[in-house]
Motif scaffolding. Structure first.
Motif, PDB file in Angstrom:
ATOM      1  N   ARG A  64     -55.644  34.902 -49.104  1.00 15.18           N
ATOM      2  CA  ARG A  64     -54.530  34.696 -48.372  1.00 15.18           C
ATOM      3  C   ARG A  64     -53.492  35.960 -48.164  1.00 15.18           C
ATOM      4  N   GLN A  65     -53.404  36.689 -49.231  1.00 16.30           N
ATOM      5  CA  GLN A  65     -52.544  37.907 -49.141  1.00 16.30           C
ATOM      6  C   GLN A  65     -53.241  38.896 -48.356  1.00 16.30           C
ATOM      7  N   VAL A  66     -54.337  38.946 -48.325  1.00 16.90           N
ATOM      8  CA  VAL A  66     -55.294  39.862 -47.734  1.00 16.90           C
ATOM      9  C   VAL A  66     -55.018  39.531 -46.064  1.00 16.90           C
ATOM     10  N   VAL A  71     -52.949  40.472 -40.831  1.00 15.51           N
ATOM     11  CA  VAL A  71     -52.705  39.524 -39.666  1.00 15.51           C
ATOM     12  C   VAL A  71     -53.598  38.556 -38.901  1.00 15.51           C
ATOM     13  N   LEU A  72     -54.373  38.139 -39.997  1.00 13.45           N
ATOM     14  CA  LEU A  72     -55.559  37.316 -39.343  1.00 13.45           C
ATOM     15  C   LEU A  72     -55.371  35.911 -40.063  1.00 13.45           C
ATOM     16  N   SER A  73     -56.149  34.875 -39.801  1.00 11.37           N
ATOM     17  CA  SER A  73     -56.185  33.672 -40.366  1.00 11.37           C
ATOM     18  C   SER A  73     -56.982  33.945 -41.607  1.00 11.37           C
ATOM     19  N   GLN A  74     -56.987  33.159 -42.512  1.00 10.68           N
ATOM     20  CA  GLN A  74     -57.906  33.362 -43.785  1.00 10.68           C
ATOM     21  C   GLN A  74     -59.402  33.132 -43.361  1.00 10.68           C
ATOM     22  N   SER A  75     -59.726  32.117 -42.399  1.00  8.42           N
ATOM     23  CA  SER A  75     -61.051  32.174 -42.169  1.00  8.42           C
ATOM     24  C   SER A  75     -61.587  33.335 -41.316  1.00  8.42           C
ATOM     25  N   THR A  78     -61.885  36.032 -43.859  1.00 11.47           N
ATOM     26  CA  THR A  78     -63.301  35.921 -44.634  1.00 11.47           C
ATOM     27  C   THR A  78     -64.485  36.285 -44.065  1.00 11.47           C
ATOM     28  N   ARG A  79     -64.427  36.123 -42.536  1.00 17.45           N
ATOM     29  CA  ARG A  79     -65.529  36.514 -41.693  1.00 17.45           C
ATOM     30  C   ARG A  79     -65.621  38.041 -41.797  1.00 17.45           C
ATOM     31  N   LEU A  80     -64.199  38.530 -41.528  1.00 20.53           N
ATOM     32  CA  LEU A  80     -64.351  40.213 -41.765  1.00 20.53           C
ATOM     33  C   LEU A  80     -64.903  40.770 -42.833  1.00 20.53           C
ATOM     34  N   VAL A  81     -64.434  40.269 -43.866  1.00 18.01           N
ATOM     35  CA  VAL A  81     -64.721  40.575 -45.105  1.00 18.01           C
ATOM     36  C   VAL A  81     -66.555  40.665 -45.263  1.00 18.01           C
TER      37      VAL A  81
END
Length: 159
Positions: A64-66, A71-75, A78-81
């Motif tokens: 959530r902090q990341v 400036v992205l949603s959590q989902s 997660t896809r970016l990670v």
């Protein structure tokens, strides 16, 4: 208050100028990073944020902090990670004190790419700000950006 209230019209114009400045900077940085390093501006931001983590208390960011930092949603984060993990630039591991938590770290390859891309990022940022400073509607915003954290030193600047 009416739809043509001068104060609201001025506020809307200011917001429009800020949005324009952001779009130009992001576009310039995106093109430079893609061309030189096959890295998007969001990927660069994520690597940069995660590279500043540390092993001390509170040193690792929750997803959530990341997400807030880039400036992205959590989902979307997660896809970016996952994309960067697939490229070998990030790794995930379980939190040692809370098995439900998953941390993400930048790999050595990710740190190497970040350091290679940093001058490209800073140069593109500088050029975009310099260009925007020549436009009367954007110049005050550029001055504000420089005042926030101090000016980004140019490579040829000497102390």
């Amino acid at each position: 208050m009416t739809a043509t209230d001068p104060a609201m019209t001025a506020l809307a114009h200011s917001w429009s100028a800020l949005s324009l400045l952001h779009g130009r900077i992001e576009g310039s940085v995106e093109r430079a990073l893609q061309t030189e390093h096959r890295l998007s501006a969001r990927e660069y931001s994520l690597l940069d944020v995660l590279s500043r983590q540390h092993d001390g208390e509170g040193g690792h960011l929750q997803m959530r902090q990341v997400a807030d930092s880039v400036v992205l949603s959590q989902s979307a984060t997660t896809r970016l990670v996952t994309r960067l993990e697939d490229r070998g630039l990030l790794s995930r591991y379980l939190c040692p004190t809370d098995r439900r938590g998953i941390y993400t770290d930048v790999t050595d390859d990710g740190l190497r790419l970040l350091e290679e891309a940093r001058p490209t990022h800073n140069t593109a940022l500088r050029k975009a700000l310099d260009q925007a400073a020549t436009e009367p509607v954007l110049a005050p915003l550029v001055r504000a950006v420089h005042q926030l954290q101090g000016d980004i030193p140019r490579p040829d600047d000497r102390p």
